[in-house]
Design a protein around this motif. Structure first.
Motif, PDB file in Angstrom:
ATOM      1  N   LEU A 226      82.681 126.311   7.917  1.00  0.00           N
ATOM      2  CA  LEU A 226      83.120 126.383   6.526  1.00  0.00           C
ATOM      3  C   LEU A 226      82.882 127.754   5.903  1.00  0.00           C
ATOM      4  O   LEU A 226      83.366 128.019   4.802  1.00  0.00           O
ATOM      5  CB  LEU A 226      82.386 125.330   5.691  1.00  0.00           C
ATOM      6  N   VAL A 230      85.038 129.232   2.544  1.00  0.00           N
ATOM      7  CA  VAL A 230      84.249 129.276   1.311  1.00  0.00           C
ATOM      8  C   VAL A 230      84.121 130.712   0.803  1.00  0.00           C
ATOM      9  O   VAL A 230      84.267 130.973  -0.402  1.00  0.00           O
ATOM     10  CB  VAL A 230      82.859 128.641   1.546  1.00  0.00           C
ATOM     11  N   TYR A 334      91.554 125.449   1.910  1.00  0.00           N
ATOM     12  CA  TYR A 334      91.351 124.000   1.863  1.00  0.00           C
ATOM     13  C   TYR A 334      91.745 123.341   3.191  1.00  0.00           C
ATOM     14  O   TYR A 334      91.087 122.397   3.646  1.00  0.00           O
ATOM     15  CB  TYR A 334      92.161 123.387   0.723  1.00  0.00           C
ATOM     16  N   ALA A 337      88.944 124.010   5.590  1.00  0.00           N
ATOM     17  CA  ALA A 337      87.794 123.176   5.245  1.00  0.00           C
ATOM     18  C   ALA A 337      87.999 121.750   5.729  1.00  0.00           C
ATOM     19  O   ALA A 337      87.073 121.121   6.268  1.00  0.00           O
ATOM     20  CB  ALA A 337      87.577 123.202   3.733  1.00  0.00           C
ATOM     21  N   SER A 340      87.607 121.458   9.485  1.00  0.00           N
ATOM     22  CA  SER A 340      86.302 121.896   9.965  1.00  0.00           C
ATOM     23  C   SER A 340      85.257 120.784   9.962  1.00  0.00           C
ATOM     24  O   SER A 340      84.174 120.962  10.500  1.00  0.00           O
ATOM     25  CB  SER A 340      85.772 123.052   9.108  1.00  0.00           C
ATOM     26  N   ALA A 349      83.681 119.000   1.701  1.00  0.00           N
ATOM     27  CA  ALA A 349      84.195 120.286   2.177  1.00  0.00           C
ATOM     28  C   ALA A 349      85.113 120.915   1.140  1.00  0.00           C
ATOM     29  O   ALA A 349      85.017 122.108   0.836  1.00  0.00           O
ATOM     30  CB  ALA A 349      84.923 120.097   3.502  1.00  0.00           C
ATOM     31  N   TRP A 352      83.124 122.234  -1.812  1.00  0.00           N
ATOM     32  CA  TRP A 352      82.471 123.530  -1.589  1.00  0.00           C
ATOM     33  C   TRP A 352      83.445 124.680  -1.853  1.00  0.00           C
ATOM     34  O   TRP A 352      83.071 125.703  -2.438  1.00  0.00           O
ATOM     35  CB  TRP A 352      81.909 123.609  -0.168  1.00  0.00           C
ATOM     36  N   CYS A 353      84.694 124.513  -1.439  1.00  0.00           N
ATOM     37  CA  CYS A 353      85.697 125.553  -1.728  1.00  0.00           C
ATOM     38  C   CYS A 353      85.952 125.649  -3.232  1.00  0.00           C
ATOM     39  O   CYS A 353      86.065 126.744  -3.789  1.00  0.00           O
ATOM     40  CB  CYS A 353      87.000 125.252  -0.986  1.00  0.00           C
TER      41      CYS A 353
END
Length: 430
Positions: A226, A230, A334, A337, A340, A349, A352-353
């Motif tokens: 990630l 990110v 995205y 993510a 992943s 996930a 977090w982005c």
């Protein structure tokens, strides 16, 4: 690099059973995020008579909303959207209404406003990450998922443009607190419609793992994979927020007026929307991890070039070109993510982005505000572009063998180009 592919199309995304209803419900709820900031700022300013107090309360509201996002997302992953999102949205709506009432009450202590705003921000339901995680469950075809993410990103861009316009219409005939209440109603109604959609059942709660922290996307390998999306998302947030202030400074330095600022920022949004739609419509032959650095570097180069433009026309063109890379970069982040992590960690996930974009935006505005007073504008544009270009250097690490059983299990380079039959089969799954 890529080949045009007429199918699967954006229409195919919306033909998936229950997709239109679920997506429309999510957009209604997410429109609240486009209206609440301006409505709340106007309400606080009118209530307290102090820009400093209003700014502090808004900062607390934004901080708890942004930095607690992964933890709220973990609740959605662990409990499912129906058990987690609806209580979160209702509590958020109640707190917004309480904040509106406090702003209407003369003499409300500033501490009460601050605590209520912080609590409201902490309850903000992660509708965007949840919708993207649901797209990944509904669409087994990777190319179709790319189009869904692009459509989602462009729609979100339009919400944040139309939201302030809606608040402007409200405050023309009513107090700004009505806009705060409207935001509460939008999020409550949209979330209720979203979680009661049959498609919401596709997001099943993840099994609880003793060795995994609530907000961590499932282990060291997934966390490392990630890193690239990110970091790029944060860099895009820094660069885009910097543009807002830099354009204001550019217009002031050349006596172009506030109208010129609006046109330039509109050009950024238009470029982002066009870039997002084109990115989603192209059948890329390269993998997502290969494309992401290209989009980040493109954004950086265009922003650096914008600082060298001699006038408004060329600035408009340069900023629009920069916008062409914004939505593709975020959409691709995205997608990476999603691929992943394991299915039970998708909302986290995406969150977090989201957190990275918002945190980068806050940091970018603060840092550029200091630089503008000390450095030439061309250098400030170059610095903001360099942040995005530097993010392009972050290596992409795969989590490991592709997951099986879902379309999100494979990178776009591992999936054959979609045919009419694959689009049709994807449309038939719920």
């Amino acid at each position: 690099m890529s080949t045009p592919s007429p199918r699967p199309s954006y229409a195919a995304v919306l033909r998936v059973p229950h997709a239109r209803r679920t997506f429309a419900a999510a957009l209604v709820g997410r429109l609240s995020y486009g209206t609440v900031s301006l409505a709340l700022m106007l309400s606080l300013t009118r209530s307290t008579g102090s820009y400093a107090v209003a700014g502090l309360v808004m900062a607390l509201f934004g901080a708890t909303s942004v930095f607690l996002s992964p933890y709220r997302a973990s609740l959605v992953d662990r409990l499912g959207p129906r058990r987690a999102l609806l209580p979160m949205a209702l509590l958020y709506a109640v707190l917004l209404c309480a904040l509106a009432a406090a702003c209407r009450q003369p003499g409300t202590p500033e501490a009460v406003l601050a605590v209520t705003a912080a609590c409201a921000g902490a309850c903000t339901p992660p509708l965007g990450p949840t919708m993207r995680a649901l797209w990944a469950e509904l669409l087994p075809d990777r190319a179709l998922l790319q189009r869904a993410y692009s459509l989602d990103g462009v729609a979100e861009e339009l919400l944040f443009v139309s939201g302030p316009l809606l608040v402007g219409g409200v405050v023309a005939v009513a107090p700004p607190t009505v806009g705060v209440v409207l935001s509460a109603v939008l999020v409550a109604v949209g979330t209720l419609a979203f979680v009661t959609s049959p498609a919401a059942a596709a997001l099943r709660p993840a099994p609880r793992r003793k060795d995994t922290a609530p907000a961590t996307p499932g282990g060291t390998g997934q966390a490392r994979s990630l890193l690239q999306p990110v970091v790029v998302a944060a860099a895009v947030g820094v660069s885009v927020s910097a543009v807002d202030l830099l354009v204001v400074a550019y217009a002031g330095e050349r006596d172009l007026g506030d109208g010129a600022v609006a046109w330039v920022l509109a050009a950024l949004s238009v470029g982002s929307a066009v870039g997002g739609l084109v990115n989603g419509a192209v059948a890329w032959s390269s993998s997502t991890r290969t494309r992401l650095p290209f989009f980040a570097a493109g954004l950086g180069v265009c922003l650096a070039a914008a600082g060298l433009t001699p006038g408004l026309g060329t600035l408009l063109l340069a900023v629009m070109c920069a916008g062409l890379f914004v939505a593709p970069a975020l959409t691709t982040a995205y997608l990476i993510a999603d691929e992943s992590v394991e299915p039970g960690f998708r909302v986290r996930a995406g969150a977090w982005c989201n957190t990275a974009v918002n945190a980068g935006g806050s940091a970018g505005a603060a840092v550029v505000g200091l630089l503008v007073e000390r450095l030439p504008l061309s250098v400030c544009f170059a610095v903001s572009g360099a942040v995005a270009a530097a993010a392009a250097l972050v290596p992409g690490r795969r989590r490991g063998p592709a997951r099986s059983g879902t379309g999100a299990a494979q990178s776009s380079s591992e999936v054959p180009e979609s045919s009419a039959s694959s689009a049709s089969s994807a449309s038939s799954e719920s």
